[in-house]
Write a protein that holds these residues in place. Structure first.
Motif, PDB file in Angstrom:
ATOM      1  N   LEU A 287      14.220  -6.706 -20.629  1.00  0.00           N
ATOM      2  CA  LEU A 287      15.527  -6.086 -20.838  1.00  0.00           C
ATOM      3  C   LEU A 287      16.223  -6.644 -22.068  1.00  0.00           C
ATOM      4  O   LEU A 287      17.034  -5.965 -22.701  1.00  0.00           O
ATOM      5  N   VAL A 288      15.906  -7.887 -22.411  1.00  0.00           N
ATOM      6  CA  VAL A 288      16.572  -8.529 -23.548  1.00  0.00           C
ATOM      7  C   VAL A 288      15.631  -8.777 -24.725  1.00  0.00           C
ATOM      8  O   VAL A 288      16.087  -9.116 -25.814  1.00  0.00           O
ATOM      9  N   ILE A 289      14.322  -8.609 -24.503  1.00  0.00           N
ATOM     10  CA  ILE A 289      13.337  -8.775 -25.591  1.00  0.00           C
ATOM     11  C   ILE A 289      12.618  -7.440 -25.767  1.00  0.00           C
ATOM     12  O   ILE A 289      11.688  -7.125 -25.015  1.00  0.00           O
ATOM     13  N   PRO A 290      13.033  -6.631 -26.727  1.00  0.00           N
ATOM     14  CA  PRO A 290      12.476  -5.283 -26.877  1.00  0.00           C
ATOM     15  C   PRO A 290      10.955  -5.238 -27.018  1.00  0.00           C
ATOM     16  O   PRO A 290      10.315  -4.308 -26.537  1.00  0.00           O
ATOM     17  N   GLN A 291      10.367  -6.264 -27.653  1.00  0.00           N
ATOM     18  CA  GLN A 291       8.922  -6.269 -27.875  1.00  0.00           C
ATOM     19  C   GLN A 291       8.127  -6.305 -26.578  1.00  0.00           C
ATOM     20  O   GLN A 291       6.943  -5.958 -26.564  1.00  0.00           O
ATOM     21  N   LEU A 292       8.758  -6.737 -25.480  1.00  0.00           N
ATOM     22  CA  LEU A 292       8.047  -6.838 -24.202  1.00  0.00           C
ATOM     23  C   LEU A 292       8.057  -5.532 -23.413  1.00  0.00           C
ATOM     24  O   LEU A 292       7.279  -5.371 -22.471  1.00  0.00           O
ATOM     25  N   ARG A 293       8.933  -4.614 -23.779  1.00  0.00           N
ATOM     26  CA  ARG A 293       9.127  -3.430 -22.950  1.00  0.00           C
ATOM     27  C   ARG A 293       7.875  -2.578 -22.828  1.00  0.00           C
ATOM     28  O   ARG A 293       7.625  -1.987 -21.781  1.00  0.00           O
ATOM     29  N   MET A 294       7.091  -2.496 -23.889  1.00  0.00           N
ATOM     30  CA  MET A 294       5.893  -1.662 -23.836  1.00  0.00           C
ATOM     31  C   MET A 294       4.859  -2.206 -22.854  1.00  0.00           C
ATOM     32  O   MET A 294       3.977  -1.472 -22.406  1.00  0.00           O
ATOM     33  N   PHE A 295       4.983  -3.494 -22.492  1.00  0.00           N
ATOM     34  CA  PHE A 295       3.990  -4.097 -21.610  1.00  0.00           C
ATOM     35  C   PHE A 295       4.319  -3.933 -20.130  1.00  0.00           C
ATOM     36  O   PHE A 295       3.457  -4.155 -19.285  1.00  0.00           O
ATOM     37  N   THR A 296       5.554  -3.560 -19.815  1.00  0.00           N
ATOM     38  CA  THR A 296       5.910  -3.487 -18.396  1.00  0.00           C
ATOM     39  C   THR A 296       5.069  -2.477 -17.611  1.00  0.00           C
ATOM     40  O   THR A 296       4.691  -2.769 -16.459  1.00  0.00           O
ATOM     41  N   PRO A 297       4.703  -1.312 -18.170  1.00  0.00           N
ATOM     42  CA  PRO A 297       3.837  -0.407 -17.404  1.00  0.00           C
ATOM     43  C   PRO A 297       2.420  -0.942 -17.218  1.00  0.00           C
ATOM     44  O   PRO A 297       1.664  -0.445 -16.381  1.00  0.00           O
ATOM     45  N   GLU A 298       2.055  -1.978 -17.999  1.00  0.00           N
ATOM     46  CA  GLU A 298       0.701  -2.520 -17.949  1.00  0.00           C
ATOM     47  C   GLU A 298       0.547  -3.649 -16.933  1.00  0.00           C
ATOM     48  O   GLU A 298      -0.569  -4.125 -16.702  1.00  0.00           O
TER      49      GLU A 298
END
Length: 335
Positions: A287-298
């Motif tokens: 939620l606070v580190i945009p670069q991590l968002r793409m990994f949440t579905p993984e």
């Protein structure tokens, strides 16, 4: 007389090993750099694995500019288009990565086809052959990723769109020049330099104890040396013309990667984390580190992926992911 291969982006991790493998096999290599000041760094990196000789030369060319590409192609037999822009993968940076990747690829292809090179081999990404998230379909070369999928970061989206643009261009303007693409998974292995580490940063951070917990993420891993070998096989094998090839070896979860480092490197890997990171913690961080968002579905997901085509047509035989991870870490510790 030895054939000459142009490798784009000579300062890159994959490009460096392509240069080394080509030189070891007797080819002449010309590589592109954005300025003459970069030549020394490439020479020093290549010298880590291959005794320097006069078969390596340079051309000044930038993916964002037309100048230099026609001159770079003079006398070239094959092209390995490995270069791709890197960034911090924030949403605001998307177009600053996508445009140079797509337009840069087209600059390379226009110059290569004008020069009549025999074949261009382009480095794409396994993400370009990923089926939709909500299916259990196998990822293979027949799959074309939907670029509208919002789970991709800017870098992977740039690779997806660049490969699509390349195939469209070659279908209409290829002439006698043949075209092939390689779609690698997560690329690890020994580094020749600590510049432009790409996915190797994952191993580098683990050795430094980051992140403090291990999320439920995993990767299809390919050794950079096996990837360079596959590029060369695809460059010369007649059946490779007009084909896509996925390049990956074993799948490993982050926890397995960390355990391998600690068991094989002992005290050198003392800072590698051992605790698992709960999914809820990772999602809160995203939620606070945009670069991590793409990994949440993984999280907790292992994609079904097949490399049968590369194995059968090109004799691709990747080494074990464990060996790759250890070699990567050892090289980081000494460089």
């Amino acid at each position: 007389m030895p054939e000459t291969v142009l490798v784009t982006g000579g300062t890159g991790f994959v490009a460096g090993w392509c240069i080394v493998e080509l030189l070891q096999r007797g080819y002449r290599v010309r590589t592109t750099v954005r300025s003459s000041a970069k030549q020394t760094a490439v020479r020093l990196a290549v010298a880590q694995a291959h005794e320097f000789d006069d078969k390596l030369s340079f051309a000044i060319a930038d993916l964002t500019r037309d100048e230099g590409w026609d001159a770079a192609m003079v006398g070239i037999d094959y092209v390995l288009h490995v270069a791709s822009p890197l960034g911090n993968n924030t949403p605001r940076q998307a177009e600053t990565l996508i445009a140079p990747a797509r337009e840069g690829t087209l600059r390379v292809l226009r110059a290569a086809t004008r020069a009549g090179v025999k074949r261009v081999v382009m480095t794409s990404a396994a993400a370009a052959a990923r089926p939709p998230h909500r299916t259990d379909d196998v990822s293979d070369e027949a799959v074309w990723t939907d670029p509208a999928d919002r789970t991709f970061d800017a870098y992977r989206l740039s690779k997806i769109l660049a490969e699509r643009a390349a195939w469209d261009f070659m279908a209409s303007h290829g002439g006698t020049t043949e075209f092939t693409t390689i779609l690698p998974g997560a690329v690890f292995g020994p580094v020749l330099s600590k510049d432009n580490l790409g996915s190797v940063q994952i191993i580098d951070r683990l050795l430094q104890g980051r992140p403090p917990g291990l999320p439920r993420l995993g990767f299809w891993i390919v050794d950079v040396r096996d990837l360079a070998d596959l590029h060369i096989r695809a460059m010369t094998a007649p059946p490779a013309a007009g084909q896509r090839f996925l390049a990956a070896g074993d799948f490993m979860w982050m926890q397995d990667v960390a355990q391998t480092l600690r068991s094989k490197l002992g005290a050198k890997a003392a800072q590698v984390p051992t605790r698992r990171m709960p999914d809820v913690v990772f999602k809160m961080m995203a939620l606070v580190i945009p670069q991590l968002r793409m990994f949440t579905p993984e999280l907790g997901r292992k994609l079904n992926l097949s490399t049968a085509k590369a194995r059968q047509l090109l004799g691709f035989a990747p080494r074990s992911a464990q060996a790759t991870i250890v070699a990567c870490a050892e090289s980081l510790l000494v460089n």
